[in-house]
Write a protein that holds these residues in place. Structure first.
Motif, mmCIF file in Angstrom:
data_model
loop_
_atom_site.group_PDB
_atom_site.id
_atom_site.type_symbol
_atom_site.label_atom_id
_atom_site.label_comp_id
_atom_site.label_asym_id
_atom_site.label_seq_id
_atom_site.Cartn_x
_atom_site.Cartn_y
_atom_site.Cartn_z
ATOM 1 N N GLN A 84 -28.853 -52.936 91.844
ATOM 2 C CA GLN A 84 -29.431 -52.107 90.781
ATOM 3 C C GLN A 84 -28.429 -51.144 90.156
ATOM 4 O O GLN A 84 -28.470 -50.902 88.957
ATOM 5 N N ASN A 87 -26.534 -52.613 87.286
ATOM 6 C CA ASN A 87 -27.305 -52.656 86.036
ATOM 7 C C ASN A 87 -27.316 -51.290 85.363
ATOM 8 O O ASN A 87 -27.219 -51.176 84.139
ATOM 9 N N TYR A 125 -34.492 -46.345 87.143
ATOM 10 C CA TYR A 125 -34.237 -46.369 88.573
ATOM 11 C C TYR A 125 -35.500 -46.243 89.403
ATOM 12 O O TYR A 125 -35.459 -46.308 90.620
#
Length: 128
Positions: A84, A87, A125
């Motif tokens: 993550q 990204n 997030y």
């Protein structure tokens, strides 16, 4: 180099790192940035994800994380597309360099990076 972390309920402050990174420097970053963040928002019920970079998988780093009772997620090698934070770095990079952005000082670049980080939409997030 910039280090950052986030959890489902917040972000850690950015850490601007200088020089070649090694295990002792990475451990210092974790001690000064990750651990206070984790204690403030996660308590003891959290897991840490980093990639398989040598500084992340060294014996010294593993020993440090074990000493702090940090559970580290197992992560397949060569898999940045499912990490993550990678990204998030992509989103931030597009914001920092939008409209052909160029920087003529390190401070201007750092300010732009901080602005991109602290203005991320929480949904980026936090995925309920």
């Amino acid at each position: 180099m910039v280090w950052a972390a986030f959890g489902f309920n917040g972000q850690v402050g950015l850490a601007f790192l200088y020089g070649r990174q090694n295990s002792p420097k990475y451990i210092e970053t974790l001690e000064n940035h990750l651990m206070p963040f984790a204690e403030n928002i996660g308590g003891r019920n959290w897991e840490y994800q980093h990639d398989n970079a040598p500084t992340h998988t060294s014996s010294a780093t593993k020993n440090y994380l074990n000493s702090k009772n940090v559970t580290v997620l197992e992560w397949p090698p060569m898999s940045p597309d499912i990490n993550q934070i990678e990204n998030v770095w992509g989103i931030m990079s597009r914001k920092v360099y939008e409209n052909g952005g160029q920087f003529y000082s390190v401070n201007a670049l750092k300010t732009s990076i901080e602005s991109a980080w602290y203005n991320l939409e929480p949904e980026i997030y936090y995925k309920p």
